[in-house]
Design an enzyme around this catalytic site. Structure first.
Site, PDB file in Angstrom:
ATOM      1  N   GLU A  26      15.073  -5.956 -27.166  1.00 39.95           N
ATOM      2  CA  GLU A  26      14.269  -5.016 -26.396  1.00 39.95           C
ATOM      3  C   GLU A  26      12.876  -4.873 -27.002  1.00 39.95           C
ATOM      4  O   GLU A  26      12.618  -5.309 -28.132  1.00 39.95           O
ATOM      5  CB  GLU A  26      14.945  -3.654 -26.339  1.00 39.95           C
ATOM      6  N   LYS A 160      22.596   7.641 -30.756  1.00 42.56           N
ATOM      7  CA  LYS A 160      21.982   8.489 -31.778  1.00 42.56           C
ATOM      8  C   LYS A 160      22.737   9.809 -31.886  1.00 42.56           C
ATOM      9  O   LYS A 160      23.169  10.386 -30.885  1.00 42.56           O
ATOM     10  CB  LYS A 160      20.503   8.728 -31.458  1.00 42.56           C
TER      11      LYS A 160
END
Length: 305
Positions: A26, A160
């Site tokens: 990415e 996360k």
């Protein structure tokens, strides 16, 4: 034939045609995730790491409105140094095309473009997930429903820890996204190797991951195989520091009325500041580990013929 609406680098297209393994990477990690000049260093190091494993890197981003699968070094440098790059999820790609924007692609956009180009494996840092206030706000990353429609293998260090991990795991189950831990059944929390939540299955090798992906494809299941690869325990944030800083970050966000799309950048910035930059070091360690494992999986899948 190249799908319309995007540009595939010659090296990537040649690899796809010849069955050479390819790993998608990415671009938001270097357009929005890391400070300069470290962002460019990490982006180029990732490409070198993939090549050293005998795999072709396909870093994905948007240049002048055109999605590119296999950014050149000059294009990576451009996106790493411009202040004009925008963060692009899947829904943003048509607007970026019409306005000829430069941008970094999120997990959702990168996965979609990788699949369009015939790339089967994608390494990222952490997935988006369900936010902690989702029962009231319905705030959930577009990563999850997009990945539910794409038969890829995606390597991440979980989601996360600022997100709601148990709700995220519930959503992954609802969306029929298979989750396996790499040599563990402890689900990682990005900054920490063990989030405190478990998953059912572990896999011990890239070859076993490739076998799971092959079985999924044989069954006609169209969703992504998620490989949860925890950061090395020696590189993680100390659990006590992580929990203490995260608790203060959540309290400060609530006190300041931070909500919606402002929540994630607020919390990540808080973590970086209050850990003296250690959270950034973990971010880089996570990415390196996922890139290395992704390259091995890509090679294993290509080896299946």
């Amino acid at each position: 034939m190249t799908p319309s609406g995007l540009r595939i680098a010659d090296e990537v297209q040649d690899a796809a045609d010849r069955g050479i393994p390819i790993l998608a990477l990415e671009s938001t990690i270097f357009t929005h995730g890391l400070p300069r000049p470290r962002n460019l260093e990490v982006a180029l190091e990732a490409e070198d790491r993939v090549r050293a494993a005998g795999v072709v890197p396909a870093t994905i981003g948007v240049v002048d409105g055109t999605p590119v699968v296999g950014l050149s070094r000059a294009e990576i440098e451009r996106l790493s140094t411009t202040d004009e790059a925008v963060k692009l999820s899947l829904r943003d790609l048509p607007v970026a095309a019409a306005k000829r924007l430069d941008g970094g692609t999120t997990v959702a956009a990168t996965a979609y473009l990788a699949h369009r180009a015939g790339v089967r494996v994608f390494s990222t840092g952490g997935l988006g997930g369900v936010h902690r206030d989702a029962p009231q706000t319905f705030d959930e990353s577009a990563d999850l429903p997009v990945l539910a429609t794409l038969p890829l293998v995606v390597v991440s260090a979980g989601v996360k820890s600022i997100l709601d991990i148990p709700l995220t795991l519930e959503r992954l189950e609802t969306l029929s996204l298979t989750v396996v831990g790499y040599r563990t059944t402890d689900y990682p929390g990005f900054y920490i190797a063990d989030s405190g939540f478990d998953i059912e299955y572990s896999v011990d090798s890239p070859a076993e991951i490739a076998a799971v992906a092959a079985a999924r494809d044989a069954l006609g299941i169209p969703s992504t195989l998620l490989v949860a690869n925890p950061v090395d325990a020696a590189a993680q944030l100390p659990a006590e520091l992580h929990d203490e800083v995260l608790g203060r970050a959540l309290a400060d966000a609530a006190a300041q009325g931070v909500s919606g799309h402002d929540t994630t950048p607020f919390l990540l910035d808080y973590m970086q500041r209050e850990t003296g930059g250690r959270s950034l070091d973990v971010n880089v360690a996570v990415y390196r580990g996922n890139v290395s494992l992704g390259a091995e999986i890509a090679a294993a899948l290509a080896g299946q013929g």
